[in-house]
Scaffold this active site. Structure first.
Site, mmCIF file in Angstrom:
data_model
loop_
_atom_site.group_PDB
_atom_site.id
_atom_site.type_symbol
_atom_site.label_atom_id
_atom_site.label_comp_id
_atom_site.label_asym_id
_atom_site.label_seq_id
_atom_site.Cartn_x
_atom_site.Cartn_y
_atom_site.Cartn_z
ATOM 1 N N HIS A 37 40.371 -14.805 -18.054
ATOM 2 C CA HIS A 37 40.599 -13.532 -17.348
ATOM 3 C C HIS A 37 41.231 -13.835 -15.977
ATOM 4 O O HIS A 37 40.600 -13.642 -14.932
ATOM 5 C CB HIS A 37 39.259 -12.800 -17.198
ATOM 6 C CG HIS A 37 39.390 -11.329 -16.922
ATOM 7 N ND1 HIS A 37 40.610 -10.688 -16.766
ATOM 8 C CD2 HIS A 37 38.433 -10.361 -16.751
ATOM 9 C CE1 HIS A 37 40.391 -9.413 -16.527
ATOM 10 N NE2 HIS A 37 39.093 -9.186 -16.513
ATOM 11 N N CYS A 87 32.196 -8.950 -12.358
ATOM 12 C CA CYS A 87 33.528 -8.346 -12.568
ATOM 13 C C CYS A 87 33.431 -6.884 -12.965
ATOM 14 O O CYS A 87 34.412 -6.156 -12.847
ATOM 15 C CB CYS A 87 34.295 -9.145 -13.616
ATOM 16 S SG CYS A 87 33.586 -9.021 -15.270
ATOM 17 N N GLN A 96 41.416 -11.222 -12.955
ATOM 18 C CA GLN A 96 40.104 -11.020 -12.333
ATOM 19 C C GLN A 96 39.834 -12.109 -11.290
ATOM 20 O O GLN A 96 39.274 -11.851 -10.213
ATOM 21 C CB GLN A 96 39.014 -11.061 -13.426
ATOM 22 C CG GLN A 96 37.601 -10.900 -12.903
ATOM 23 C CD GLN A 96 37.296 -9.493 -12.433
ATOM 24 O OE1 GLN A 96 37.556 -8.532 -13.150
ATOM 25 N NE2 GLN A 96 36.751 -9.342 -11.241
ATOM 26 N N ARG A 106 46.154 -7.017 -22.471
ATOM 27 C CA ARG A 106 44.713 -7.285 -22.680
ATOM 28 C C ARG A 106 44.520 -7.363 -24.186
ATOM 29 O O ARG A 106 44.773 -6.400 -24.910
ATOM 30 C CB ARG A 106 43.856 -6.170 -22.090
ATOM 31 C CG ARG A 106 42.431 -6.235 -22.619
ATOM 32 C CD ARG A 106 41.475 -5.385 -21.872
ATOM 33 N NE ARG A 106 41.256 -5.924 -20.548
ATOM 34 C CZ ARG A 106 40.159 -5.700 -19.812
ATOM 35 N NH1 ARG A 106 39.190 -4.945 -20.291
ATOM 36 N NH2 ARG A 106 40.036 -6.213 -18.638
ATOM 37 N N ARG A 155 40.846 -5.824 -7.439
ATOM 38 C CA ARG A 155 41.688 -5.880 -8.643
ATOM 39 C C ARG A 155 43.031 -5.244 -8.318
ATOM 40 O O ARG A 155 44.084 -5.731 -8.714
ATOM 41 C CB ARG A 155 41.028 -5.127 -9.815
ATOM 42 C CG ARG A 155 39.681 -5.655 -10.275
ATOM 43 C CD ARG A 155 39.764 -7.099 -10.762
ATOM 44 N NE ARG A 155 40.776 -7.302 -11.787
ATOM 45 C CZ ARG A 155 40.658 -6.978 -13.081
ATOM 46 N NH1 ARG A 155 39.538 -6.441 -13.517
ATOM 47 N NH2 ARG A 155 41.642 -7.198 -13.953
HETATM 48 N N1 CP Z 1 36.517 -6.463 -15.011
HETATM 49 C C1 CP Z 1 37.331 -5.845 -15.871
HETATM 50 O O1 CP Z 1 38.257 -6.458 -16.451
HETATM 51 O O2 CP Z 1 37.106 -4.529 -15.990
HETATM 52 P P1 CP Z 1 37.761 -3.571 -17.095
HETATM 53 O O3 CP Z 1 37.268 -4.056 -18.444
HETATM 54 O O4 CP Z 1 37.284 -2.196 -16.752
HETATM 55 O O5 CP Z 1 39.264 -3.714 -16.991
#
Ligand code: CP
Length: 348
Positions: A144, A282, A147, A117, A310
């Site tokens: 993303h 999300c 997601q 990330r 997820r």
């Molecule tokens: N939706 C999502 O990516 O959540 P986080 O930022 O908690 O990983």
């Protein structure tokens, strides 16, 4: 000839795929991942998930905080019999002291898959450039993809009576975020009718629109970008996302003033869409900004199924991207190595 000394089983790059964006995959390949998600979710429901990641490690790099992505990858690795290693930029040399490419090379000698990330897409692309294990994009400024596997799977689980994925009408309301970029690509890849509803300044870039148009031609989807909230009328799913994200804090006031109250997905907007409309986000979500608690907790909300999926997605992604590269040794080979090591240890 210099013989390789590496013990890594995954240095052969043939067939190596990274998961940097869903657009790199065909609809048939994404459907394979969805099918695997279904099987793994069914197995998890009865505590019967096979140890398909046993002895394997996912190295997880996080430049930004995360609840869902971090916890779901860690839990997925555990459920599948493997291990997840959390690596913050404070713990490793990420683009400082060591190039991203060298970090990708080194981690490939030690872990079976890398998940990152990152603040900017170039970081995850840099890791993937020389990595010889799959690199999964766990969110960047642009996209993303993990997601999206959860989102499409959730849509599939909640299909209206008599509809298939390619019958769905999905509207994203707000800014062209990493989530909406990816959503536009995957919805059109699955042949859906897609609408991006928001102020013109915050519509999708030409680059994303180009990919979305390609998908519409190849897979029969359609899309529209509009600032008119009435465009959501008759849509099956309304999707919201935060109006600003990391790195956009200095635009916060301007963004909130532009989007609020018109583009909040509240009961007023759900009513414009109609009684069939379901709500997705999300998460994390901001009550009274891009949506409201009433909508999040309402009967039409899919947000917690979406969050749980997820985990469903990460289980499938870990298996899908590693199963060909890290097959266990045959029983004979394993027994012969064990015997040799046992003999040595017994003689100590
Ligand atoms: N939706 C999502 O990516 O959540 P986080 O930022 O908690 O990983």
């Amino acid at each position: 000839m210099k013989l390789p000394s590496s013990t890594a089983t995954n240095l052969n790059k043939s067939g190596l795929r990274h998961f940097l964006k869903t657009q790199d995959f065909t609809r048939a390949e994404l459907t394979e991942i969805l099918d695997l998600m279904k099987m793994l979710k069914d197995a998890r429901r009865v505590n019967a998930v096979p140890p398909l990641f046993a002895g394997k490690t996912v190295g997880m790099i996080f430049e930004q905080p995360s609840t869902r992505t971090r916890v779901s990858f860690e839990a997925a690795a555990t459920i599948l019999g493997g291990h997840a290693q959390f690596l913050s930029p404070n713990d490793i040399h990420l683009g400082s002291k060591e190039s991203l490419e060298d970090t990708g090379r080194v981690l490939s000698r030690m872990v079976d898959v890398i998940m990152a990330r990152v603040d900017v897409h170039e970081t995850v692309a840099g890791l993937a450039k020389e990595a010889s294990v799959p690199v999964i994009n766990g969110l960047c400024d642009w996209l993303h993809p993990t997601q999206m596997m959860a989102d499409i799977f959730t849509m599939q689980e909640h299909l209206p009576e008599g509809k298939q994925l390619d019958d769905l009408k999905v509207a994203f309301i707000g800014d062209a975020t990493n989530v909406s970029n990816e959503l536009a690509m995957i919805c059109t890849k699955f042949g859906m009718e897609y609408a991006h509803v928001g102020p013109k300044k915050y519509h999708m870039t030409e680059e994303i629109v180009g990919m979305v148009e390609d998908n519409c031609k190849e897979y029969g989807g359609s899309f529209v970008m509009t600032d008119d909230i009435n465009a959501v009328k008759g849509f099956d799913i309304l999707v919201a996302d935060s109006f600003y994200w990391f790195g956009q804090e200095d635009e916060k006031e301007e963004r909130l003033a532009t989007f609020m109250p018109e583009y909040i997905v509240d009961q007023r907007l759900m009513d414009i869409a109609g009684p069939q409309a379901m709500f997705m986000h999300c998460l994390p979500a901001n009550d009274k900004r891009e949506t409201t608690r009433e909508v999040m907790d309402g009967d039409s909300s899919l947000i917690f199924d979406e969050a749980e999926n997820r985990l469903t997605a990460q289980m499938a992604l870990l298996v899908y991207f590693t199963h060909q590269h890290t097959k266990p040794a045959s029983e004979d080979v394993a027994a012969s190595h064990k015997a040799k090591i046992d003999d040595f240890l017994n003689a100590l």
